[in-house]
Design a protein around this motif. Structure first.
Motif, PDB file in Angstrom:
ATOM      1  N   GLU A   1     101.713   9.356 -17.824  1.00  0.00           N
ATOM      2  CA  GLU A   1     102.710   8.288 -17.594  1.00  0.00           C
ATOM      3  C   GLU A   1     103.093   7.627 -18.916  1.00  0.00           C
ATOM      4  OE1 GLU A   1     100.969   5.446 -14.881  1.00  0.00           O
ATOM      5  OE2 GLU A   1     101.013   6.879 -13.233  1.00  0.00           O
TER       6      GLU A   1
ATOM      7  N   PRO B   1      94.692  16.182 -11.735  1.00  0.00           N
ATOM      8  CA  PRO B   1      95.311  14.854 -11.606  1.00  0.00           C
ATOM      9  C   PRO B   1      94.303  13.706 -11.408  1.00  0.00           C
ATOM     10  CG  PRO B   1      95.576  16.063  -9.557  1.00  0.00           C
ATOM     11  CD  PRO B   1      94.873  16.998 -10.520  1.00  0.00           C
ATOM     12  N   THR B   2      93.394  13.546 -12.373  1.00  0.00           N
ATOM     13  CA  THR B   2      92.476  12.398 -12.320  1.00  0.00           C
ATOM     14  C   THR B   2      93.272  11.133 -12.655  1.00  0.00           C
ATOM     15  OG1 THR B   2      91.954  12.556 -14.667  1.00  0.00           O
ATOM     16  CG2 THR B   2      90.548  13.828 -13.169  1.00  0.00           C
ATOM     17  N   ARG B   3      92.693   9.977 -12.354  1.00  0.00           N
ATOM     18  CA  ARG B   3      93.393   8.716 -12.630  1.00  0.00           C
ATOM     19  C   ARG B   3      93.752   8.612 -14.123  1.00  0.00           C
ATOM     20  NH1 ARG B   3      90.384   3.330 -11.017  1.00  0.00           N
ATOM     21  NH2 ARG B   3      90.564   4.256  -8.953  1.00  0.00           N
ATOM     22  N   LYS B   4      92.776   8.981 -14.982  1.00  0.00           N
ATOM     23  CA  LYS B   4      92.984   8.866 -16.429  1.00  0.00           C
ATOM     24  C   LYS B   4      94.077   9.829 -16.904  1.00  0.00           C
ATOM     25  CE  LYS B   4      89.233   8.394 -18.946  1.00  0.00           C
ATOM     26  NZ  LYS B   4      88.009   8.845 -19.625  1.00  0.00           N
ATOM     27  N   ASN B   5      94.019  11.098 -16.441  1.00  0.00           N
ATOM     28  CA  ASN B   5      95.029  12.077 -16.840  1.00  0.00           C
ATOM     29  C   ASN B   5      96.429  11.654 -16.396  1.00  0.00           C
ATOM     30  OD1 ASN B   5      93.111  13.640 -18.025  1.00  0.00           O
ATOM     31  ND2 ASN B   5      93.108  15.282 -16.504  1.00  0.00           N
ATOM     32  N   ARG B   6      96.506  11.098 -15.177  1.00  0.00           N
ATOM     33  CA  ARG B   6      97.811  10.645 -14.671  1.00  0.00           C
ATOM     34  C   ARG B   6      98.361   9.520 -15.546  1.00  0.00           C
ATOM     35  NH1 ARG B   6      95.594  10.759  -9.438  1.00  0.00           N
ATOM     36  NH2 ARG B   6      95.714   8.482  -9.307  1.00  0.00           N
ATOM     37  N   ARG B   7      97.468   8.558 -15.900  1.00  0.00           N
ATOM     38  CA  ARG B   7      97.911   7.424 -16.726  1.00  0.00           C
ATOM     39  C   ARG B   7      98.350   7.898 -18.119  1.00  0.00           C
ATOM     40  NH1 ARG B   7     101.006   3.614 -17.443  1.00  0.00           N
ATOM     41  NH2 ARG B   7     100.440   2.054 -18.995  1.00  0.00           N
TER      42      ARG B   7
END
Length: 457
Positions: free
Chosen positions: A199, A190-196
Motif C-alpha cells: 500500500e 498477503p500478510t498484514r505487513k506485506n499488504r501495508r
C-alpha cells in the motif's frame, strides 16, 4: 543474541560504542584478528579492515566486486543509483550528477536557510523565558525532511512531506525484513505487513508520478523550474535523450526517475539528521569544542545569515563534523560480493563470498588512529582528511572510490548551515534525563532520543 544483549541496557557516557553496535565483529576481531570468516546462513563472509584491501575493493577498477543482492522487499523502499551495477549505474550516475554540482548546491542555500530559520524560531519559543529541556532528535529529523522536501520538490513541499512520512514507515518494515531470513515467494503472501508495505509503495509511487508528470508538462511549455533536484534531474534526463537521437535505452523512464526521487528522500534525510544529532550530543559532552565552534561562527558570520563562501571557510566546524562522522558514522558497514575466483591481499577467494568492511571498527581502530582512537579529538583533522588518514582508506563515512555518496557535499553543506545557525542562537548541554544508547534502524541513531538543555543566547 549478542546484539540483543549488547543493546538491552544503556552504556556509559563515552565513545566506545563498538561492543554495543557490532558485538559479534568486535569480539571476533579480538579473538581471531582483523581478517576472519563468518557465515551468514549458507554464505561465507570475510571481514576486511586493512585500508589497502578496502581501497582495492571500493575502487573496483575491473568490476570484480558487486553489490550484494538485497532482500527483494528492500526494493519497496527505494531502488535507485545506490543499488545498481555496471552500465546501468554509469548511466544513472551520469544523469544525476548535474543535480549535485557546486553551482546547483548554491542555488539550494535559500531552502536550507528557510528550514533552519523555522527550527530556530520553534526552539526560541520553547526557551524564550528560561532554559528548557528539548529532545532535539525529532526536530532535527523534521528539519532534514523539510530540507529534502523543498530542495527535491520545490513548491511541491506539502506533497513531499507526505512521501517522507510514508517512507519512514516503510523503512521500519524494510529493516525488519532485512534482518530476517528471506523465504523466496513469501513477499507475495498477503500478510498484514506485506499488504501495508505494498500500500505504501503504491501511494508513494502515485504521489511521485503526479509530480513528475506535472513537471513534464511544464517542461514542454518551457515553464519548468530547474532549481530543485527533481527539475535538474529531469532537465539532465531530457538533454540525454535529445542528444542521443533514436538510440535505445537512453535516459531514464518515469519509473526510474521515481526511484531516484525516493532515494533522494531517504538518503538525504537520514544521513544529515543523524550527523546533526550526534554533533549536538558530542558538543554537549565536550563543551570546550562547542565554545570553539561558536567563536568561529561568530568570527565568520557575526549575527548575519550564513552564506556559501563562509560555510566553506568554517575550519573548526568541519573538523568537528569529520570527527563526529569518524566516531558515529551513519552506516556501520559496507558489503560487496565476489562474482568469480580472485585474489585479495594474499588470500584466494572463490565466487559468491561476501566481503564486509565494518566502517565503525575501522574508524575506531587504534592501529590506524592512535591510542586516542575512541576519544573525541577534532584536532586530528586540523590539516584535512588526507593528513589525518595518512592517505589510507581508514575514513569512509560516505563510502569511497567511484561509488562514493553522490550527496556528500549536499549533506555537509546542510549540516554546516544548521549547526552555524544553532550555534549563533543557542548554547546546549546534556540533560540529566539523556541516556547514551546509540543503535541502528537504518542509520546510527540515539535509541531514547537526545534530551538537551537549550539556553537562548
Amino acid at each position: 543474541m549478542m546484539m540483543r544483549k549488547a543493546r538491552s541496557k544503556p552504556m556509559d557516557l563515552s565513545h566506545r560504542i563498538t561492543p554495543r553496535l557490532l558485538p559479534f565483529e568486535d569480539q571476533a576481531v579480538k579473538t581471531y584478528g582483523k581478517m576472519f570468516v563468518s557465515w551468514i546462513g549458507p554464505t561465507p563472509r570475510v571481514n576486511i579492515m586493512d585500508p589497502e584491501i578496502i581501497r582495492e575493493i571500493l575502487s573496483n577498477k575491473f568490476g570484480h566486486f558487486a553489490k550484494i543482492r538485497a532482500n527483494p522487499l528492500v526494493g519497496l523502499l527505494a531502488k535507485g543509483l545506490v543499488n545498481y551495477d555496471g552500465e546501468k549505474w554509469v548511466k544513472h550516475r551520469r544523469i544525476i550528477n548535474p543535480a549535485f554540482h557546486q553551482e546547483k548546491l548554491k542555488m539550494m542555500l535559500p531552502a536550507f536557510y528557510a528550514c533552519c530559520s523555522e527550527l530556530v524560531e520553534k526552539w526560541e519559543k520553547l526557551v524564550s523565558l528560561e532554559p528548557c529541556e528539548v529532545d532535539v532528535w525529532p526536530y532535527l529529523q523534521n528539519l532534514t525532511a523539510d530540507v529534502i522536501s523543498r530542495t527535491a520538490f520545490g513548491s511541491s513541499y506539502e506533497e513531499g512531506r507526505r512521501i517522507f512520512e510514508l517512507q519512514m514507515e516503510q523503512a521500519k518494515f524494510v529493516i525488519e525484513a532485512a534482518r530476517s531470513i528471506y523465504i523466496p515467494g513469501f513477499r507475495f503472501v498477503p500478510t498484514r505487513k506485506n499488504r501495508r508495505m505494498n500500500e505504501i509503495y503504491r501511494e508513494v509511487c502515485s504521489l511521485l508520478k503526479v509530480m513528475i508528470e506535472k513537471r513534464e508538462k511544464a517542461m514542454k511549455l518551457g515553464e519548468a523550474r530547474t532549481d530543485d533536484l527533481l527539475g535538474i534531474l529531469m532537465e539532465s534526463n531530457y538533454k540525454e535523450i535529445k542528444e542521443g537521437g533514436n538510440a535505445k535505452n537512453l535516459g531514464l523512464s518515469i519509473d526510474e526517475v521515481m526511484e531516484e526521487c525516493k532515494l533522494f528522500y531517504f538518503a538525504g534525510q537520514e544521513t544529515t539528521s543523524t550527523l546533526l544529532v550526534w554533533t549536538m550530543i558530542v558538543l554537549s559532552m565536550h563543551p570546550e569544542w562547542q565554545v570553539k565552534a561558536r567563536e568561529e561562527v561568530h568570527q565568520v558570520f557575526g549575527r548575519e545569515k550564513p552564506d556559501f563562501e563562509g560555510l566553506n571557510h568554517l575550519k573548526v566546524v568541519t573538523m568537528i563534523l569529520n570527527e563526529v562522522l569518524r566516531l558515529y558514522p551513519p552506516g556501520l558497514m559496507l558489503t560487496r560480493v565476489t562474482y568469480k575466483e580472485m585474489e585479495l591481499g594474499n588470500v584466494r577467494l572463490p565466487p559468491q563470498v561476501e566481503l564486509a568492511m565494518p566502517i565503525l571498527l575501522v574508524h575506531h581502530d587504534r592501529e590506524l588512529w592512535g591510542e586516542d582512537a575512541e576519544e573525541f579529538n577534532p584536532e586530528r583533522f586540523s590539516e584535512g582528511i588526507s593528513k589525518a588518514t595518512k592517505n589510507q582508506v581508514s575514513f569512509f563515512p560516505f563510502g569511497w572510490g567511484p561509488r562514493i555518496c553522490i550527496g556528500q557535499a549536499f549533506a555537509l553543506t546542510e549540516a554546516k548551515m544548521a549547526l552555524a545557525m544553532i550555534l549563533q542562537n543557542f548554547s546546549f548541554e546534556l540533560s540529566p534525563t539523556y541516556t547514551h544508547a546509540p543503535f541502528t534502524i537504518v542509520t546510527l541513531q540515539p535509541q531514547y532520543g537526545a534530551q538537551l538543555i537549550l539556553h537562548k543566547l
